[in-house]
Write a protein that holds these residues in place. Structure first.
Motif, PDB file in Angstrom:
ATOM      1  N   ALA A  51       0.862  -0.951  -0.145  1.00  0.00           N
ATOM      2  CA  ALA A  51       0.022   0.142   0.074  1.00  0.00           C
ATOM      3  C   ALA A  51       0.760   1.454  -0.024  1.00  0.00           C
ATOM      4  O   ALA A  51       0.631   2.399  -0.631  1.00  0.00           O
ATOM      5  N   LEU A  52       1.792   1.212   0.838  1.00  0.00           N
ATOM      6  CA  LEU A  52       2.828   2.393   0.767  1.00  0.00           C
ATOM      7  C   LEU A  52       3.791   2.675  -0.467  1.00  0.00           C
ATOM      8  O   LEU A  52       3.867   3.545  -0.737  1.00  0.00           O
ATOM      9  N   HIS A  53       4.040   1.507  -0.941  1.00  0.00           N
ATOM     10  CA  HIS A  53       5.077   1.516  -2.178  1.00  0.00           C
ATOM     11  C   HIS A  53       4.577   0.444  -3.397  1.00  0.00           C
ATOM     12  O   HIS A  53       5.041  -0.300  -3.623  1.00  0.00           O
ATOM     13  N   PRO A  54       3.409   0.940  -3.826  1.00  0.00           N
ATOM     14  CA  PRO A  54       2.756   0.167  -4.907  1.00  0.00           C
ATOM     15  C   PRO A  54       3.675  -0.098  -6.179  1.00  0.00           C
ATOM     16  O   PRO A  54       3.263  -1.118  -6.958  1.00  0.00           O
ATOM     17  N   ASP A  55       4.663   0.945  -6.284  1.00  0.00           N
ATOM     18  CA  ASP A  55       5.450   0.864  -7.607  1.00  0.00           C
ATOM     19  C   ASP A  55       6.294  -0.354  -7.498  1.00  0.00           C
ATOM     20  O   ASP A  55       7.129  -0.871  -8.637  1.00  0.00           O
ATOM     21  N   LEU A  56       6.614  -0.730  -6.253  1.00  0.00           N
ATOM     22  CA  LEU A  56       7.564  -1.749  -5.920  1.00  0.00           C
ATOM     23  C   LEU A  56       7.320  -3.226  -5.946  1.00  0.00           C
ATOM     24  O   LEU A  56       7.973  -4.245  -5.892  1.00  0.00           O
ATOM     25  N   PHE A  57       5.737  -3.409  -6.277  1.00  0.00           N
ATOM     26  CA  PHE A  57       5.179  -4.710  -5.977  1.00  0.00           C
ATOM     27  C   PHE A  57       4.421  -4.881  -7.270  1.00  0.00           C
ATOM     28  O   PHE A  57       3.326  -5.307  -7.290  1.00  0.00           O
ATOM     29  N   THR A  58       4.812  -4.541  -8.496  1.00  0.00           N
ATOM     30  CA  THR A  58       4.332  -4.726  -9.817  1.00  0.00           C
ATOM     31  C   THR A  58       4.601  -5.959 -10.272  1.00  0.00           C
ATOM     32  O   THR A  58       5.851  -6.073 -10.868  1.00  0.00           O
ATOM     33  N   PRO A  59       4.053  -7.190 -10.483  1.00  0.00           N
ATOM     34  CA  PRO A  59       4.515  -8.482 -11.265  1.00  0.00           C
ATOM     35  C   PRO A  59       4.539  -8.321 -12.577  1.00  0.00           C
ATOM     36  O   PRO A  59       5.516  -9.201 -13.064  1.00  0.00           O
ATOM     37  N   GLY A  60       3.742  -7.721 -13.190  1.00  0.00           N
ATOM     38  CA  GLY A  60       3.960  -7.729 -14.653  1.00  0.00           C
ATOM     39  C   GLY A  60       3.116  -8.868 -15.304  1.00  0.00           C
ATOM     40  O   GLY A  60       2.751  -9.651 -14.722  1.00  0.00           O
ATOM     41  N   VAL A  61       3.029  -8.709 -16.822  1.00  0.00           N
ATOM     42  CA  VAL A  61       2.186  -9.725 -17.452  1.00  0.00           C
ATOM     43  C   VAL A  61       3.066 -10.170 -18.425  1.00  0.00           C
ATOM     44  O   VAL A  61       3.610  -9.897 -19.239  1.00  0.00           O
ATOM     45  N   GLY A  62       2.948 -11.574 -18.403  1.00  0.00           N
ATOM     46  CA  GLY A  62       3.963 -12.610 -19.300  1.00  0.00           C
ATOM     47  C   GLY A  62       4.621 -13.563 -18.544  1.00  0.00           C
ATOM     48  O   GLY A  62       4.136 -14.096 -17.449  1.00  0.00           O
ATOM     49  N   VAL A  63       5.518 -14.087 -19.378  1.00  0.00           N
ATOM     50  CA  VAL A  63       6.340 -15.334 -18.783  1.00  0.00           C
ATOM     51  C   VAL A  63       7.304 -14.846 -17.730  1.00  0.00           C
ATOM     52  O   VAL A  63       8.228 -14.177 -18.132  1.00  0.00           O
ATOM     53  N   PRO A  64       7.328 -15.279 -16.642  1.00  0.00           N
ATOM     54  CA  PRO A  64       8.497 -14.644 -15.640  1.00  0.00           C
ATOM     55  C   PRO A  64       9.891 -15.329 -16.170  1.00  0.00           C
ATOM     56  O   PRO A  64      10.091 -16.438 -16.599  1.00  0.00           O
ATOM     57  N   ALA A  65      11.004 -14.587 -15.679  1.00  0.00           N
ATOM     58  CA  ALA A  65      12.258 -14.933 -15.878  1.00  0.00           C
ATOM     59  C   ALA A  65      12.793 -15.949 -14.791  1.00  0.00           C
ATOM     60  O   ALA A  65      12.027 -16.041 -14.119  1.00  0.00           O
ATOM     61  N   ARG A  93       3.618 -11.936  -1.733  1.00  0.00           N
ATOM     62  CA  ARG A  93       4.459 -10.886  -2.471  1.00  0.00           C
ATOM     63  C   ARG A  93       4.690 -11.409  -3.982  1.00  0.00           C
ATOM     64  O   ARG A  93       5.312 -12.438  -3.958  1.00  0.00           O
ATOM     65  N   PRO A  94       3.996 -10.725  -4.859  1.00  0.00           N
ATOM     66  CA  PRO A  94       4.180 -10.988  -6.506  1.00  0.00           C
ATOM     67  C   PRO A  94       5.525 -10.966  -6.962  1.00  0.00           C
ATOM     68  O   PRO A  94       5.869 -11.122  -8.024  1.00  0.00           O
ATOM     69  N   THR A  95       6.529  -9.976  -6.374  1.00  0.00           N
ATOM     70  CA  THR A  95       7.809  -9.829  -6.962  1.00  0.00           C
ATOM     71  C   THR A  95       8.931 -10.455  -6.270  1.00  0.00           C
ATOM     72  O   THR A  95       8.712 -11.104  -5.040  1.00  0.00           O
ATOM     73  N   SER A 288       6.151 -25.921  -4.513  1.00  0.00           N
ATOM     74  CA  SER A 288       4.849 -25.231  -5.113  1.00  0.00           C
ATOM     75  C   SER A 288       5.463 -23.813  -5.461  1.00  0.00           C
ATOM     76  O   SER A 288       6.498 -23.278  -4.825  1.00  0.00           O
ATOM     77  N   ALA A 289       4.815 -23.139  -6.638  1.00  0.00           N
ATOM     78  CA  ALA A 289       4.959 -21.787  -6.789  1.00  0.00           C
ATOM     79  C   ALA A 289       3.836 -21.038  -7.273  1.00  0.00           C
ATOM     80  O   ALA A 289       3.032 -21.759  -8.088  1.00  0.00           O
ATOM     81  N   PRO A 290       3.561 -19.686  -6.766  1.00  0.00           N
ATOM     82  CA  PRO A 290       4.426 -19.287  -5.653  1.00  0.00           C
ATOM     83  C   PRO A 290       4.385 -19.827  -4.330  1.00  0.00           C
ATOM     84  O   PRO A 290       3.295 -20.722  -4.161  1.00  0.00           O
ATOM     85  N   TYR A 291       5.215 -20.014  -3.554  1.00  0.00           N
ATOM     86  CA  TYR A 291       5.360 -20.521  -2.286  1.00  0.00           C
ATOM     87  C   TYR A 291       4.886 -19.886  -0.940  1.00  0.00           C
ATOM     88  O   TYR A 291       5.056 -18.572  -1.219  1.00  0.00           O
ATOM     89  N   SER A 292       4.695 -20.494   0.014  1.00  0.00           N
ATOM     90  CA  SER A 292       4.130 -19.900   1.608  1.00  0.00           C
ATOM     91  C   SER A 292       5.451 -19.602   2.023  1.00  0.00           C
ATOM     92  O   SER A 292       6.077 -20.453   2.319  1.00  0.00           O
ATOM     93  N   ALA A 293       5.803 -18.297   2.395  1.00  0.00           N
ATOM     94  CA  ALA A 293       7.003 -17.958   2.881  1.00  0.00           C
ATOM     95  C   ALA A 293       7.248 -18.367   4.249  1.00  0.00           C
ATOM     96  O   ALA A 293       8.366 -19.098   4.672  1.00  0.00           O
ATOM     97  N   GLY A 294       6.110 -18.961   4.951  1.00  0.00           N
ATOM     98  CA  GLY A 294       6.324 -19.230   6.424  1.00  0.00           C
ATOM     99  C   GLY A 294       6.199 -20.577   6.248  1.00  0.00           C
ATOM    100  O   GLY A 294       6.813 -21.261   7.118  1.00  0.00           O
TER     101      GLY A 294
END
Length: 381
Positions: A51-65, A93-95, A288-294
């Motif tokens: 919420a505070l830094h939305p520009d840092l959490f943009t996953p993008g659309v397409g095939v992940p690197a 966390r999408p990034t 699994s991916a994405p995985y649960s961090a905890g």
């Protein structure tokens, strides 16, 4: 014991424990209030950061690197610093998270999966970081962390003494779980305090015990090891002599590919690059991916940074009960292992101790302080 089971209010020991519970709760109440409120907020730490830094959490659309491309992108963006590692996107966390060492400082970066573009750095000073420092260190560094550990022990003592005080006897124990809102407000206040405590005591005790670990990790590990021996945590080392050979060391991409040969059917969750000449190259896999961090059970593969040879393969089957306990200490404390349902439950239950402090303070004020104030103001007859 028989008297306590049937008429606990008449037992002297129970009265003494009540006084200890009362004064310990009053003395530690503000501390418990602050730590629990900040802890409840930090359950949604990632959401607050997004919420505070939305520009840092943009996953993008397409095939992940792939992981090697992410590492290379971070290295190219920070050529004068050391890339420490990356964490793949999680369920919240999408990034990618990337870590870069600049002198003695860690920089935390976010990288978009699609295109491997570095989005930016998480600010060192922010509202979320301040709340996190307040929760773990009371804004006082290592000294605050030690005080926090002592507070966790005190909170555990409040849980134990609260159980003794709550017991209403065989005839009325069922009523101890409920609140009768038809009664007067003072009685309702008492029943809210009592019922909230009995319904949440197990969770609060868990937070107190796991909180001790964050303040005194060595002592905590020693205690767990005494109950169930822990696996020896010795990280394998790379062969420094191999660095003198004429052949160049394998690239990050080659090392990751060799690790994948060991676990071909899982996803790369984390990569840690060597921090010195002896350290290995570490790749951690998740089913699994994405995985649960905890809650994810990550499997580690260690490789020699000079030869790419497999050094160690961490199999889950070797874990003792103590190893399982240690693996779950942090996830249980922060509630990041089961999605939004668990996090919502951790948030709500985390506000129970502040509620009990408020209701306990009101009982003390109306039963002890207010009558004395009225007595001093009453004119002599």
């Amino acid at each position: 014991m028989k008297e306590f089971l049937h008429r606990p209010q008449s037992v002297f020991l129970r009265k003494a424990i009540f006084q200890l519970h009362l004064w310990a709760g009053l003395l530690a109440g503000v501390y418990v209030f602050v730590v629990c409120v900040t802890g409840a907020a930090l359950v949604f730490r990632i959401d607050l950061q997004r919420a505070l830094h939305p520009d840092l959490f943009t996953p993008g659309v397409g095939v992940p690197a792939d992981a090697a491309t992410i590492l290379a992108s971070v290295r190219d963006a920070f050529p004068d610093d050391r890339v420490s590692g990356i964490d793949a996107p999680t369920t919240v966390r999408p990034t990618y998270l990337a870590y870069v060492v600049r002198g003695g400082t860690f920089l935390t970066l976010l990288v978009v999966p699609v295109g491997a573009r570095v989005l930016g750095e998480l600010p060192e000073k922010s509202l979320v970081r301040t709340v996190q420092d307040l929760h773990f260190n009371l804004l006082a560094g290592r000294t605050g962390r030690i005080v926090n550990g002592a507070g966790a022990v005190l909170l555990l003592g409040l849980c134990v003494s609260g159980l003794v005080i709550w017991w209403p006897g065989w005839r009325g124990w069922r009523r101890g779980f409920t609140v009768d809102f038809r009664r007067g407000w003072k009685r309702i206040n008492w029943e809210v305090h009592s019922a909230t405590g009995i319904w949440t005591v197990a969770m609060i005790a868990m937070w107190a015990i796991t909180g001790v670990y964050f303040a005194f990790p060595s002592q905590f590990r020693a205690a767990v090891n005494a109950i169930s021996p822990l696996a020896v945590a010795s990280t394998p080392q790379s062969d420094v002599a191999a660095s003198n050979t004429a052949s160049p060391p394998p690239t990050w991409r080659a090392l990751i590919a060799r690790a994948r040969e060991r676990i071909p059917d899982q996803h790369i969750a984390r990569v840690v690059t060597p921090y010195d000449d002896k350290a290995p190259f570490l790749v951690m896999f998740s089913p699994s991916a994405p995985y649960s961090a905890g809650g994810a059970a990550l499997t580690s593969v260690y490789l020699d940074q000079y030869t790419g040879e497999l050094l160690e393969y961490e199999a889950d089957g070797r874990r003792s009960a103590g190893d399982v306990i240690m693996a779950w200490v942090a996830p249980l404390h922060v509630g990041n292992f089961g999605g939004n349902g668990v996090r919502a439950a951790w948030l709500i239950i985390g506000l129970a101790p502040p509620l009990m402090f408020v209701t306990g303070f009101m009982m003390w004020w109306t039963r002890v302080v207010r009558p004395r104030l009225l007595a001093t103001r009453r004119p002599a007859t």
